[in-house]
Design an enzyme around this catalytic site. Structure first.
Site, PDB file in Angstrom:
ATOM      1  CE  LYS A   1     -54.341  48.481 -35.139  1.00 17.05           C
ATOM      2  NZ  LYS A   1     -52.992  48.664 -34.107  1.00 17.05           N
TER       3      LYS A   1
ATOM      4  N   GLY B   1     -44.222  45.326 -31.018  1.00 17.40           N
ATOM      5  CA  GLY B   1     -42.963  45.857 -30.764  1.00 17.40           C
ATOM      6  C   GLY B   1     -41.844  44.899 -30.651  1.00 17.40           C
TER       7      GLY B   1
ATOM      8  CB  ALA C   1     -48.369  43.462 -34.055  1.00 21.46           C
ATOM      9  N   GLY C   2     -45.358  43.222 -35.006  1.00 21.52           N
ATOM     10  CA  GLY C   2     -44.182  42.357 -35.325  1.00 21.52           C
ATOM     11  C   GLY C   2     -43.315  42.669 -36.560  1.00 21.52           C
TER      12      GLY C   2
END
Lengths: 384, 256
Positions: B98, B159, B185-186
């Site tokens: 990743k 985060g 993410a988020g």
């Protein structure tokens, strides 16, 4: 008056504006006039503005301590998870040509001076590596003869060779070119405390030696960032100056560094004077309550910054702060050169938390957190 | 109906990918991974200490049950990310990576230039590359063109738990992509994951929201349901909302 954060130049010009033009008095007015409604409204949205930060430095903020603590915990968790990073200081030398009023390493102090040889440093570092530490802070007094750039570069290389993935220094300060040299050796971060941002007090506290130069020191974090070093840790020596003025300048300093150096990771520590050589008297002792108030306000203002606490503080206070703003701590520290493998020479300050690393780790676990030794990689190099 | 999707030739039943950072303990992490029903977990290489068995995160993850996807978090340019990926391959951990390249240490937003550069090289070296990107449709196509196995656009800064703030761009990415789109993410709540799945993305990657919950395993289960609900709704076909209110059963006798 309004001070612009233009994100360029060095911090000294902003600091001079803060300390010369009564801007700090204006800021302190906000604090002194803060009421409960002001404090409550600061908790609406993170991160805090400068006015809100100043409001939370007010004693009235203590009435909302529980709510502020919960917010600090939540922000710390979001960014750093349920973890506390552990690092270890390794004192390389207590030779010093400065005579800072608050420091046991000063030229006036009479004690056993020692600088570690490569072999001695290797032995000390290997012991620490075997405990599990991967993040090491090399500390030395200021003496170019004892701890030159070349000496420190050699020590940084040695630490990387032993297997430490993150190597920081807290030593005399250097020029941009010298920091670049240390970066080439593998330096990941530099700790440089201004001690006090108050120019007059600074002169009094530093009567002789190269550290007298306030401007050279206050701009050191800019030089470190310009040299491409990835991390810089700033702070003031709490107990030296008025902590409210110092805290406001410290927060402004971090804002400046964040804007001027977008790739540099800026963190803060909160060293506090607990004991000092004879002749030193603190007019501005900082209480536990004030220290905690400051750390909480810093976390709410800088949700993404590492905030660290050392073994200068007691186990009780440290355990309270783990995860509540603080996400990095030292543990099992000795503050004298050679202190891990033997008795060591003269120490810089007595540690208040003398628990073993594993005892600290278990205290962290008791708080529902995990202690982490490795959170970096040896393949990460300076930015430039 | 077997509603699977494929990354790099490997078929997955679960559309929830889980990160392993930020947990209170390895035990809590393992319990959450199990509860999530995931088949793919990401591991941050900066946290892997091959020299310290007690601090070795990989030790707790059963490779028979989960595909381990190492990530390059902390790398600030292509060179560092490539170096980390190569070491992972050399250590026999994985040939999948990743790709995270984040020069800004505060918001950890991905660098499009360095990510594309690293992706090209790593694909060329035989890696299965899953790049973390901002929700930039053109970059997504560029990464697809150089041979990436997925694209992983962010919903919001990592985060932040802000949810899907890049909705319109993710919709374009989904429309144009010929490789799986994974929102990374988020995502702060199962409803955010549902929303992403309803939009037609192939999978979601969740870490912080699960790891920092008071009960991580329970939150992982909630995310499993959120992802499944969103996916089923997408497959079932979600009726378009109307812009004005309308009575469902007219009572006036009039024809409208």
């Amino acid at each position: 008056m309004r001070i612009e954060n233009e994100g360029k130049g060095e911090f000294s010009s902003m600091a001079m504006q803060l300390w010369a033009d009564g801007a700090l008095d204006e800021a302190l007015n906000i604090m002194e006039n803060a009421d409960e409604a002001n404090v409550i409204s600061t908790l609406d949205q993170m991160p805090l503005t400068s006015d809100e930060f100043i409001t939370l430095l007010s004693p009235i903020a203590d009435n909302f301590r529980q709510q502020i603590e919960e917010t600090a915990k939540e922000l710390t968790r979001l960014r750093f998870g349920k973890t506390v990073n552990l690092y270890i200081p390794l004192y390389l030398s207590n030779h010093c040509i400065n005579n800072c009023s608050y420091c046991w390493f000063g030229t006036d102090q009479n004690f056993e001076r020692k600088v570690l040889s490569i072999q001695e440093a290797r032995e000390e570092a290997k012991l620490l590596y075997r405990v599990g530490y991967r993040n090491i802070l090399l500390v030395a007094g200021e003496d170019p003869k004892a701890t030159s750039v070349e000496y420190l570069a050699e020590m940084i290389l040695l630490m990387k060779e032993i297997g430490f993935v993150f190597v920081a220094i807290e030593t005399q300060i250097f020029s941009t070119d010298e920091y670049s040299k240390l970066g080439a050796a593998g330096l990941d971060s530099v700790t440089v405390y201004q001690e006090t941002y108050d120019p007059i007090l600074y002169s009094k506290a530093h009567p002789s030696g190269p550290k007298r130069d306030y401007m050279w020191r206050i701009n050191a974090p800019d030089r470190i960032a310009q040299a491409g070093i990835r991390g810089v840790s700033v702070g003031v020596l709490l107990g030296l100056g008025d902590f409210r003025r110092e805290a406001i300048t410290l927060a402004t300093h971090i804002k400046h560094l964040n804007k001027a150096h977008w790739q540099t990771s800026v963190s803060a520590s909160f060293p506090r004077i607990h004991s000092a050589p004879n002749g030193f008297s603190s007019e501005h002792a900082v209480s536990d309550t004030e220290l905690v108030r400051l750390i909480l306000a810093m976390r709410l203002t800088f949700p993404d910054s590492t905030l660290a606490i050392s073994t200068r503080e007691t186990p009780k206070l440290r355990d309270q702060l783990f995860g509540m703003g603080i996400n990095q701590a030292s543990a099992g520290s000795r503050t004298s050169p050679g202190g891990y493998s033997g008795g060591g020479a003269g120490e810089q300050f007595p540690v208040a938390d003398d628990r073993t690393p594993m005892e600290v780790a278990s205290a962290i676990q008791d708080k529902g957190l995990e202690w982490v030794f490795k959170d970096w990689d040896i393949n990460f190099k300076p930015i430039k | 109906m077997n509603d699977t999707f494929t990354i790099g030739g490997r078929e997955f039943y679960s559309r929830l990918l889980v990160g392993t950072g930020k947990f209170r303990s390895s035990e809590e992490m393992v319990a959450a991974i199990e509860a999530s029903g995931t088949e793919l977990v990401t591991v941050s290489l900066r946290r892997v200490d091959l020299d310290s068995p007690s601090d070795h995160i990989l030790k707790f993850i059963d490779p028979e049950k989960y595909l381990v996807l190492p990530n390059t978090s902390g790398a600030r340019n292509a060179e560092e990310a490539i170096r980390l990926a190569r070491l992972t391959k050399a250590a026999g951990i994985s040939t999948w990576v990743k790709l995270e390249v984040t020069p800004d240490p505060r918001y950890l937003l991905p660098d499009p230039v360095e990510t594309l550069k690293a992706a090209k090289i790593l694909v060329g070296e035989g890696f299965t590359v899953l790049p973390y990107i901002n929700a930039d449709p053109v970059l997504a196509k560029r990464l697809e063109d150089v041979g990436c196995a997925t694209v992983m656009p962010l919903g919001a800064p990592i985060g932040s738990n802000l949810g899907i703030k890049t909705r319109e761009n993710i919709l374009i990415i989904v429309e144009q992509a010929n490789i799986p789109v994974v929102v990374d993410a988020g995502i702060g709540a199962p409803s955010h994951a549902s929303e992403a799945m309803e939009m037609g993305v192939d999978a979601c990657l969740v870490n912080t929201a699960i790891a920092v919950a008071n009960n991580s395993a329970m939150m992982a289960r909630a995310f499993k349901k959120g992802v499944e609900a969103g996916r089923e709704a997408y497959l079932a076909g979600i009726p378009k909302p109307l812009t004005t209110a309308r009575s469902s059963s007219p009572t006036t006798g009039l024809p409208w």
